[in-house]
Design a protein around this motif. Structure first.
Motif, mmCIF file in Angstrom:
data_model
loop_
_atom_site.group_PDB
_atom_site.id
_atom_site.type_symbol
_atom_site.label_atom_id
_atom_site.label_comp_id
_atom_site.label_asym_id
_atom_site.label_seq_id
_atom_site.Cartn_x
_atom_site.Cartn_y
_atom_site.Cartn_z
ATOM 1 N N GLU A 61 70.871 56.433 7.768
ATOM 2 C CA GLU A 61 69.755 57.155 8.663
ATOM 3 C C GLU A 61 68.895 55.922 9.670
ATOM 4 N N VAL A 62 69.046 55.062 8.843
ATOM 5 C CA VAL A 62 68.074 53.994 9.432
ATOM 6 C C VAL A 62 68.931 52.749 9.240
ATOM 7 N N PRO A 63 69.414 52.648 9.707
ATOM 8 C CA PRO A 63 70.607 51.331 9.937
ATOM 9 C C PRO A 63 69.645 49.790 9.875
ATOM 10 N N ALA A 64 68.414 50.029 10.767
ATOM 11 C CA ALA A 64 68.103 48.603 10.292
ATOM 12 C C ALA A 64 67.738 47.661 9.114
ATOM 13 N N VAL A 65 67.699 49.130 7.835
ATOM 14 C CA VAL A 65 67.228 48.759 6.413
ATOM 15 C C VAL A 65 68.745 47.055 6.679
ATOM 16 N N ALA A 66 69.802 47.563 6.486
ATOM 17 C CA ALA A 66 70.374 46.512 6.103
ATOM 18 C C ALA A 66 69.551 44.695 6.879
ATOM 19 N N GLY A 67 69.366 44.914 7.601
ATOM 20 C CA GLY A 67 69.075 43.373 7.894
ATOM 21 C C GLY A 67 67.886 43.007 7.794
ATOM 22 N N SER A 68 66.968 43.854 7.789
ATOM 23 C CA SER A 68 65.713 43.164 7.154
ATOM 24 C C SER A 68 65.757 43.479 5.789
ATOM 25 N N PHE A 69 67.146 44.696 4.628
ATOM 26 C CA PHE A 69 66.549 43.918 2.947
ATOM 27 C C PHE A 69 67.439 43.204 3.152
ATOM 28 N N SER A 70 68.025 42.438 3.427
ATOM 29 C CA SER A 70 69.285 41.909 2.998
ATOM 30 C C SER A 70 70.060 43.653 2.218
#
Length: 119
Positions: A61-70
């Motif tokens: 639901e929050v795809p940006a989490v992948a990049g922000s938290f590796s």
């Protein structure tokens, strides 16, 4: 039993981590059977550590989490102390080993034994 605070953006997750001395972030994905099976077990485990604040975020639901938290898989379990990551577990989590790691950090940070808080 304490519930996970549902976080709906990377900004909310970062604010959650910075707001609490001890914070635990559970990153999952929709349709992930491991994520859904593990979360209640983690919730029970963390009930022994009342000073750790619980947050959950869905990486689908929050795809940006992948990049922000590796994050490259799900679930990912993160323990932060004063905004700094101390524990990272992913996918297959051995709860007794996780408990041992958390207990050591918790006892150092709070100055009390987690065994005392259960009594």
């Amino acid at each position: 039993m304490r519930e996970f605070e549902q976080l709906t953006s990377v900004e909310m997750a970062n604010e959650f981590i910075s707001r609490h001395r001890l914070s635990f972030l559970y990153i999952s994905m929709t349709g992930c059977s491991v994520c859904h099976a593990l979360q209640p077990q983690v919730q029970i485990l963390l009930s022994k550590y009342p000073e750790i604040q619980l947050g959950a975020i869905n990486a689908q639901e929050v795809p940006a989490v992948a990049g922000s938290f590796s994050v490259f898989t799900a679930p990912v379990l993160l323990l932060y102390v004063e905004g700094r990551e101390y524990i990272r577990e992913a996918r297959i989590v051995h709860l007794d080993l996780l408990d041992e790691k958390i207990r050591k950090i918790y006892d150092l940070v709070t100055g009390q034994s987690s065994d005392e808080t259960v009594k």
